[in-house]
Motif scaffolding. Sequence first.
Motif: not given
Length: 193
Positions: A156-164
């Motif tokens: 969740n610390a890199n949530a935007v990239c993981e979601r993308f």
Amino acid sequence: MHSAPQSGLSQIICLMRATVASSKAARPYATFDFCRQKYRRQVRPRRPQGQTWRFFLHQHTEVIWACDFLPVIDLVFRQYFAFFIVELGSRKVVHVGVTDALTDAWTAQQLREVTPFGEGSKYLIHDRDSKFRTQFVRVAAGANIKVLETPVRAPNANAVCERFLGSVRRECLDPLFFLGQRQLLHVLKAYVD
């Protein structure tokens, strides 16, 4: 009158009984307090002073990039790696690249292509992968980008990239078959644009 020697545990139990018995005279609820004490809430250490990760991301959203890899398998079972750099503020993909031989030098070259004249973001978030080592950090420092590694086991610390990356996998890569690296790169660039 002399009694037989007692073991260490029985001595402790006798001392506890004597302590509870002597305190009963002073307070009738001593045994209740003694039993309840183990269920009391323990004192937690104070949180470190400073800003939280969520507050930091909220304050610097416009100047943060996030990057990560997405493994992809083609039709003849060759593995490729898609590399994405995403801007957090606008959720815009800044760069996409594909390779079959993932090294620190290749990753550093991808960052070099995004920041040709030292222009770029102020911060770059990535996970603790071995592909983000010395050459990558050197290129980031040359472009005045501060590299921030995510904590261990904290997606969740890199949530935007993981979601993308999840969206790319579900919407773009799952319904298609690829025959090679060039075709995969062409499809990913078309999806990003």
